[in-house]
Scaffold this active site. Structure first.
Site, PDB file in Angstrom:
ATOM      1  NE  ARG A 193      -3.868   0.650   1.991  1.00  0.00           N
ATOM      2  CZ  ARG A 193      -5.069   0.756   2.548  1.00  0.00           C
ATOM      3  NH1 ARG A 193      -5.231   1.529   3.611  1.00  0.00           N
ATOM      4  NH2 ARG A 193      -6.100   0.092   2.076  1.00  0.00           N
ATOM      5  CG  HIS A 220      -8.613   0.231  -2.552  1.00  0.00           C
ATOM      6  ND1 HIS A 220      -7.779  -0.820  -2.208  1.00  0.00           N
ATOM      7  CD2 HIS A 220      -9.276   0.578  -1.409  1.00  0.00           C
ATOM      8  CE1 HIS A 220      -7.940  -1.087  -0.916  1.00  0.00           C
ATOM      9  NE2 HIS A 220      -8.831  -0.258  -0.412  1.00  0.00           N
ATOM     10  CD  GLN A 226     -13.135  -1.819  -0.214  1.00  0.00           C
ATOM     11  OE1 GLN A 226     -12.383  -1.660   0.734  1.00  0.00           O
ATOM     12  NE2 GLN A 226     -14.347  -2.326  -0.075  1.00  0.00           N
ATOM     13  CG  ASP A 271     -13.560   6.446  -0.801  1.00  0.00           C
ATOM     14  OD1 ASP A 271     -13.495   6.342   0.440  1.00  0.00           O
ATOM     15  OD2 ASP A 271     -12.556   6.367  -1.534  1.00  0.00           O
ATOM     16  CB  CYS A 312     -14.098   1.369   0.368  1.00  0.00           C
ATOM     17  SG  CYS A 312     -13.579   3.088   0.413  1.00  0.00           S
ATOM     18  NE  ARG A 336     -10.774  -4.915   0.982  1.00  0.00           N
ATOM     19  CZ  ARG A 336      -9.954  -3.952   1.399  1.00  0.00           C
ATOM     20  NH1 ARG A 336     -10.391  -3.044   2.246  1.00  0.00           N
ATOM     21  NH2 ARG A 336      -8.702  -3.869   0.971  1.00  0.00           N
TER      22      ARG A 336
HETATM   23  N1   CP Z   1     -11.242   0.051   2.791  1.00  0.00           N
HETATM   24  C1   CP Z   1      -9.956  -0.035   3.190  1.00  0.00           C
HETATM   25  O1   CP Z   1      -9.023  -0.278   2.393  1.00  0.00           O
HETATM   26  O2   CP Z   1      -9.756   0.171   4.517  1.00  0.00           O
HETATM   27  P1   CP Z   1      -8.377   0.348   5.256  1.00  0.00           P
HETATM   28  O3   CP Z   1      -7.793   1.663   4.812  1.00  0.00           O
HETATM   29  O4   CP Z   1      -8.710   0.324   6.705  1.00  0.00           O
HETATM   30  O5   CP Z   1      -7.461  -0.772   4.866  1.00  0.00           O
HETATM   31  N1  NVA Z   2      -9.989   6.795  -1.181  1.00  0.00           N
HETATM   32  C1  NVA Z   2      -9.589   6.363   0.132  1.00  0.00           C
HETATM   33  C2  NVA Z   2      -9.819   4.905   0.294  1.00  0.00           C
HETATM   34  C3  NVA Z   2      -9.465   4.368   1.649  1.00  0.00           C
HETATM   35  C4  NVA Z   2      -9.679   2.896   1.748  1.00  0.00           C
HETATM   36  C5  NVA Z   2      -8.114   6.712   0.360  1.00  0.00           C
HETATM   37  O1  NVA Z   2      -7.316   6.524  -0.548  1.00  0.00           O
HETATM   38  O2  NVA Z   2      -7.804   7.190   1.446  1.00  0.00           O
END
Ligand code: CP
Ligand code: NVA
Length: 307
Positions: free
Chosen positions: A106, A133, A136, A227, A267, A295
């Protein structure tokens, strides 16, 4: 179907058949877990997990998934790794590939994930970048399929920021034959290259649409999705964004314009009172916690298939 050795970087790298294979596998592994049937397909295997941004769901679900598969996951934050002191990613990639069986990352730049995959000769899984993502979005497809029984032909309306999440939903929806309508304020639209890519992937390009007016966009949608207005790394813009996104909130009034049996997805983490109201999030049409649970099952399928 053999997906062994494949990276999981964007859903556009997979065909509709391959995504269905992952969804069927997720369903099967979910069933096994619920019945207490062991599924230790990765005994002795290790997943390295590099996190340059915060996470609750992605980190915990991948870690638990590896545990259920009989292997182990190793959480590596930027400050634990020599990356934090400037060791090049291509060196880190080659070293981790000598110890581990897969890498989850990530991070901010999507290019970084592509670079990691270029140098690591083990599967690399994208656990979120500024652009996509995909893990997700796969779990989301599983959730929609469970609640609606189909994917093809459903209308998903996304209201909010044109971010990493909507990019992955556009790609997923296009491949799976859904109608995806995206409603964002001017200046916060999804990347036009991603929209074009989704239109190319869709059987009917006209099913991938941008509609400025959220009330228009959600009409008769079976799935409403939103989101956060400010993603990780955009915290300083939060106040400006709050103004720009006014009117792009999933609330009861907007939900009433969707199909009667529409489900509401997010999400998570959510900012209640901003992109979604508390009332809708806690209401009977919200499936956000089924979505979060999935997930785990979707990630298990990805790991089982590629590693
Ligand atoms: N939706 C999601 O990716 O959550 P986190 O940021 O908690 O991993
Ligand atoms: N769009 C958000 C998703 C988090 C799971 C971010 O990137 O912070």
């Amino acid at each position: 179907m053999d997906l062994k050795g494949r990276d999981f970087i964007t859903l556009a790298d997979f065909s509709e058949k391959e995504l269905w294979h992952l969804l069927e596998l997720a369903k099967e592994l979910k069933g096994k877990q619920k019945k207490g049937i062991p599924h230790e397909l990765h005994r002795g295997k290790t997943l390295a997990m590099i996190f340059q941004k915060s996470s609750t769901r992605t980190r915990v679900s991948f870690e638990v998934a590896m545990h259920h598969l009989g292997g182990q996951a190793m959480f590596l934050s930027k400050k634990d790794l020599q990356i934090g002191r400037g060791e090049p990613l291509q060196d880190t990639a080659r070293v981790l590939a000598r110890y581990c069986d897969g890498i989850l990352i990530r991070t901010y730049s999507h290019q970084e994930v592509l670079d990691l995959a270029k140098y690591a000769d083990i599967p690399v899984i994208n656990g979120l970048t500024d652009d996509y993502h995909p893990t997700q979005a796969l779990a989301d497809m599983l959730t929609i399929w469970e609640h609606k029984g189909v994917l093809k032909g459903l209308k998903l309306a996304y209201v909010g920021d044109g971010n990493n999440m909507v990019h992955s939903l556009l790609i997923a929806g296009a491949i799976m034959g859904m109608e995806v309508v995206v409603s964002c304020p001017e200046g916060y639209l999804p990347d036009e290259n991603v929209v074009r890519k989704a239109q190319e992937l869709a059987e009917d390009a006209a099913k991938i649409k941008i509609i400025g007016n959220p009330r228009e966009a959600v009409k008769n949608a079976q799935v409403l999705y939103t989101d956060v207005w400010a993603s990780m790394g955009q915290e300083e813009e939060a106040a400006v964004r709050r103004k720009a996104f006014c009117g792009y909130q999933i609330n009861s009034e907007l939900l009433a314009l969707a199909a009667k049996d529409a489900i509401v997805m997010h999400c998570l983490p959510a900012h209640r009172g901003e992109e979604i109201t508390d009332e809708v999030m806690e209401g009977p049409q919200s499936v956000v916690f089924d979505e979060a649970e999935n997930r785990l099952h979707a990630h298990k399928a990805i790991l089982a298939a590629v590693m």
